[in-house]
Design a protein around this motif. Sequence first.
Motif, PDB file in Angstrom:
ATOM      1  N   SER A  99     -11.098   0.930   5.826  1.00 48.48           N
ATOM      2  CA  SER A  99     -11.504   1.781   4.608  1.00 48.48           C
ATOM      3  C   SER A  99     -10.810   0.678   3.454  1.00 48.48           C
ATOM      4  CB  SER A  99     -10.118   2.845   4.427  1.00 48.48           C
ATOM      5  OG  SER A  99      -9.086   2.268   4.811  1.00 48.48           O
ATOM      6  N   LEU A 100     -10.882  -0.565   3.660  1.00 52.65           N
ATOM      7  CA  LEU A 100     -10.468  -1.589   2.463  1.00 52.65           C
ATOM      8  C   LEU A 100     -11.640  -1.428   1.514  1.00 52.65           C
ATOM      9  CD1 LEU A 100      -8.575  -3.584   1.203  1.00 52.65           C
ATOM     10  CD2 LEU A 100     -10.203  -5.160   2.611  1.00 52.65           C
ATOM     11  N   GLU A 101     -12.813  -1.189   1.671  1.00 51.20           N
ATOM     12  CA  GLU A 101     -13.947  -1.277   0.689  1.00 51.20           C
ATOM     13  C   GLU A 101     -13.648   0.193  -0.034  1.00 51.20           C
ATOM     14  OE1 GLU A 101     -18.730  -1.552   0.221  1.00 51.20           O
ATOM     15  OE2 GLU A 101     -17.746  -2.032   2.028  1.00 51.20           O
ATOM     16  N   HIS A 102     -13.698   1.093   0.458  1.00 55.59           N
ATOM     17  CA  HIS A 102     -13.229   2.418  -0.047  1.00 55.59           C
ATOM     18  C   HIS A 102     -12.067   2.381  -0.936  1.00 55.59           C
ATOM     19  CE1 HIS A 102     -13.404   6.741  -1.009  1.00 55.59           C
ATOM     20  NE2 HIS A 102     -12.314   6.869  -0.481  1.00 55.59           N
ATOM     21  N   GLN A 119     -11.861   2.526 -10.025  1.00 49.12           N
ATOM     22  CA  GLN A 119     -12.400   3.710 -10.744  1.00 49.12           C
ATOM     23  C   GLN A 119     -10.902   4.431 -11.378  1.00 49.12           C
ATOM     24  OE1 GLN A 119     -14.105   6.187  -7.714  1.00 49.12           O
ATOM     25  NE2 GLN A 119     -15.857   5.187  -7.457  1.00 49.12           N
ATOM     26  N   THR A 120      -9.871   4.367 -10.767  1.00 47.01           N
ATOM     27  CA  THR A 120      -8.865   5.144 -10.917  1.00 47.01           C
ATOM     28  C   THR A 120      -8.386   4.202 -12.515  1.00 47.01           C
ATOM     29  OG1 THR A 120      -8.030   5.871  -8.862  1.00 47.01           O
ATOM     30  CG2 THR A 120      -6.079   5.540 -10.636  1.00 47.01           C
ATOM     31  N   LEU A 121      -8.041   2.885 -12.372  1.00 50.95           N
ATOM     32  CA  LEU A 121      -7.666   2.126 -13.427  1.00 50.95           C
ATOM     33  C   LEU A 121      -8.678   2.037 -14.567  1.00 50.95           C
ATOM     34  CD1 LEU A 121      -6.573  -0.843 -11.395  1.00 50.95           C
ATOM     35  CD2 LEU A 121      -4.997   0.812 -12.396  1.00 50.95           C
ATOM     36  N   ALA A 122     -10.282   2.058 -14.283  1.00 50.42           N
ATOM     37  CA  ALA A 122     -10.827   2.404 -15.178  1.00 50.42           C
ATOM     38  C   ALA A 122     -10.712   3.648 -16.104  1.00 50.42           C
ATOM     39  CB  ALA A 122     -12.381   2.373 -14.788  1.00 50.42           C
ATOM     40  N   ALA A 123     -10.465   4.623 -15.417  1.00 51.73           N
ATOM     41  CA  ALA A 123     -10.325   6.010 -15.956  1.00 51.73           C
ATOM     42  C   ALA A 123      -9.056   6.071 -17.164  1.00 51.73           C
ATOM     43  CB  ALA A 123     -10.159   6.952 -15.028  1.00 51.73           C
ATOM     44  N   LEU A 124      -7.888   5.220 -16.334  1.00 46.62           N
ATOM     45  CA  LEU A 124      -6.721   5.122 -17.161  1.00 46.62           C
ATOM     46  C   LEU A 124      -7.070   4.389 -18.512  1.00 46.62           C
ATOM     47  CD1 LEU A 124      -4.018   4.759 -14.329  1.00 46.62           C
ATOM     48  CD2 LEU A 124      -4.688   6.769 -15.794  1.00 46.62           C
ATOM     49  N   ALA A 125      -7.732   3.268 -18.223  1.00 52.74           N
ATOM     50  CA  ALA A 125      -8.086   2.608 -19.336  1.00 52.74           C
ATOM     51  C   ALA A 125      -8.578   3.078 -20.498  1.00 52.74           C
ATOM     52  CB  ALA A 125      -8.925   1.318 -18.919  1.00 52.74           C
ATOM     53  N   VAL A 153       0.854  -1.203   0.043  1.00 53.64           N
ATOM     54  CA  VAL A 153      -0.047   0.020  -0.195  1.00 53.64           C
ATOM     55  C   VAL A 153       0.804   1.135  -0.067  1.00 53.64           C
ATOM     56  CG1 VAL A 153      -1.642   1.473   1.309  1.00 53.64           C
ATOM     57  CG2 VAL A 153      -2.003  -0.963   1.069  1.00 53.64           C
ATOM     58  N   HIS A 154       1.977   1.291   0.793  1.00 50.90           N
ATOM     59  CA  HIS A 154       2.840   2.415   0.847  1.00 50.90           C
ATOM     60  C   HIS A 154       3.623   2.590  -0.646  1.00 50.90           C
ATOM     61  CE1 HIS A 154       5.810   5.097   2.576  1.00 50.90           C
ATOM     62  NE2 HIS A 154       6.549   4.614   1.791  1.00 50.90           N
ATOM     63  N   LYS A 155       3.775   1.543  -1.236  1.00 52.71           N
ATOM     64  CA  LYS A 155       4.454   1.787  -2.716  1.00 52.71           C
ATOM     65  C   LYS A 155       3.369   2.135  -3.486  1.00 52.71           C
ATOM     66  CE  LYS A 155       6.044  -1.253  -6.502  1.00 52.71           C
ATOM     67  NZ  LYS A 155       6.419  -2.807  -6.946  1.00 52.71           N
ATOM     68  N   LEU A 156       2.131   1.585  -3.426  1.00 49.79           N
ATOM     69  CA  LEU A 156       1.141   2.039  -4.324  1.00 49.79           C
ATOM     70  C   LEU A 156       0.827   3.758  -4.107  1.00 49.79           C
ATOM     71  CD1 LEU A 156      -1.099   1.686  -6.309  1.00 49.79           C
ATOM     72  CD2 LEU A 156      -2.685   0.910  -4.766  1.00 49.79           C
ATOM     73  N   LYS A 157       0.831   4.222  -2.848  1.00 48.81           N
ATOM     74  CA  LYS A 157       0.405   5.592  -2.207  1.00 48.81           C
ATOM     75  C   LYS A 157       1.475   6.363  -2.990  1.00 48.81           C
ATOM     76  CE  LYS A 157       2.052   7.128   1.636  1.00 48.81           C
ATOM     77  NZ  LYS A 157       2.253   7.456   2.971  1.00 48.81           N
ATOM     78  N   GLY A 158       2.833   6.193  -2.835  1.00 49.75           N
ATOM     79  CA  GLY A 158       3.917   7.111  -3.369  1.00 49.75           C
ATOM     80  C   GLY A 158       3.790   7.174  -5.049  1.00 49.75           C
ATOM     81  N   ALA A 159       3.554   6.000  -5.681  1.00 45.11           N
ATOM     82  CA  ALA A 159       3.359   6.017  -7.187  1.00 45.11           C
ATOM     83  C   ALA A 159       2.187   6.826  -7.440  1.00 45.11           C
ATOM     84  CB  ALA A 159       3.546   4.493  -7.649  1.00 45.11           C
ATOM     85  N   ALA A 160       1.172   6.925  -6.695  1.00 39.93           N
ATOM     86  CA  ALA A 160       0.008   7.355  -7.087  1.00 39.93           C
ATOM     87  C   ALA A 160       0.024   8.969  -6.850  1.00 39.93           C
ATOM     88  CB  ALA A 160      -1.225   6.842  -6.231  1.00 39.93           C
ATOM     89  N   GLY A 161       0.567   9.193  -5.824  1.00 39.34           N
ATOM     90  CA  GLY A 161       1.013  10.593  -5.561  1.00 39.34           C
ATOM     91  C   GLY A 161       1.915  11.281  -6.742  1.00 39.34           C
ATOM     92  N   THR A 162       2.922  10.616  -7.108  1.00 46.49           N
ATOM     93  CA  THR A 162       3.729  11.159  -8.211  1.00 46.49           C
ATOM     94  C   THR A 162       3.203  11.307  -9.677  1.00 46.49           C
ATOM     95  OG1 THR A 162       5.515  10.079  -6.934  1.00 46.49           O
ATOM     96  CG2 THR A 162       5.922  10.786  -9.307  1.00 46.49           C
ATOM     97  N   ILE A 163       2.397  10.417  -9.765  1.00 48.92           N
ATOM     98  CA  ILE A 163       1.379  10.264 -11.146  1.00 48.92           C
ATOM     99  C   ILE A 163       0.207  11.392 -11.041  1.00 48.92           C
ATOM    100  CG2 ILE A 163      -0.177   8.524 -10.953  1.00 48.92           C
ATOM    101  CD1 ILE A 163       2.680   8.854 -13.388  1.00 48.92           C
ATOM    102  N   ALA A 216      -5.024   9.252  -1.604  1.00 41.66           N
ATOM    103  CA  ALA A 216      -5.754   9.551  -0.317  1.00 41.66           C
ATOM    104  C   ALA A 216      -6.267   8.180   0.237  1.00 41.66           C
ATOM    105  CB  ALA A 216      -6.808  10.488  -0.525  1.00 41.66           C
ATOM    106  N   ALA A 217      -6.925   7.330  -0.584  1.00 44.21           N
ATOM    107  CA  ALA A 217      -7.508   6.126  -0.103  1.00 44.21           C
ATOM    108  C   ALA A 217      -6.381   5.062   0.273  1.00 44.21           C
ATOM    109  CB  ALA A 217      -8.310   5.322  -1.162  1.00 44.21           C
ATOM    110  N   SER A 218      -5.145   5.155  -0.220  1.00 48.10           N
ATOM    111  CA  SER A 218      -3.963   4.381   0.085  1.00 48.10           C
ATOM    112  C   SER A 218      -3.433   4.884   1.597  1.00 48.10           C
ATOM    113  CB  SER A 218      -3.055   4.455  -0.924  1.00 48.10           C
ATOM    114  OG  SER A 218      -3.432   4.012  -2.245  1.00 48.10           O
TER     115      SER A 218
END
Length: 244
Positions: A134-137, A144-150, A100-110, A117-119
């Motif tokens: 907060s797992l469900e959120h 939603q994020t990956l669908a937008a990028l798709a 989750v920490h790894k994903l949070k950093g990458a998401a913030g950078t991109i 925020a969810a991470s």
Amino acid sequence: MNDFIAKPINPKKLMWTLVKWIQPSLPASPEPAGPAPRAEQLTMAELPGFDLRNLLEMIGHNQELAIRLLLTFSDNCRGLPEEIEALIAVKDWAAAQERVHKLKGAAGTIGAMALHAASEALEAELKQGGVALSLEHFRAVAEQTLAALAALSRPEEVLPDNGGDRDALNLAAAGLDQRLQDNDFIPDALLGTLKPHLSIEQLELFARLRRQISDLHYDQARRTLRQLAELPDIQEIQDDVSDQ
């Protein structure tokens, strides 16, 4: 340590922090600042949950590169939310928190700020012992994020109209190889200098090289580069250095 800046890195904040601590020997004459590029002028499709201003500033408002980075992020995140959920299910809090920490950093950078925020919220819960309310959120925001990028279209590849120029390719590849060896940042424009000298048959290797450089797998990229161009084998170079 005199100071620090937190991720995601803001270029303006980075520059002001450097100026604060690095004192020049002679005062430099300030240059007049030109008008800042406006993100609203770009034609990139709106992405819900994203704020691309920081990303665009970091890459000089290069829209094509921004799309490539966003798509690379999407590729790298594929399956990660499910992996995090599986680790939480077996109560492997440490491993789940690390991902989750790894994903949070990458998401913030991109610029995926909703996912960032969810991470961040999920990571805080995991640090407290694993009751992931907060797992469900987090799951919903990740989807939603990956669908937008798709929905993004990959930039079109311009095919070379020649059979490949081996000498020019080797010359351009040698400069790129040196930067890879030195672990320098490789701008997309520099990587693009190889393309006019490739044959159509080499485009698949070139796409692999671009992915490896984007993922910072420089050792793999140097080997792929040797498949494209006539450069000394890495093992031969290492042997020569050892002999000296």
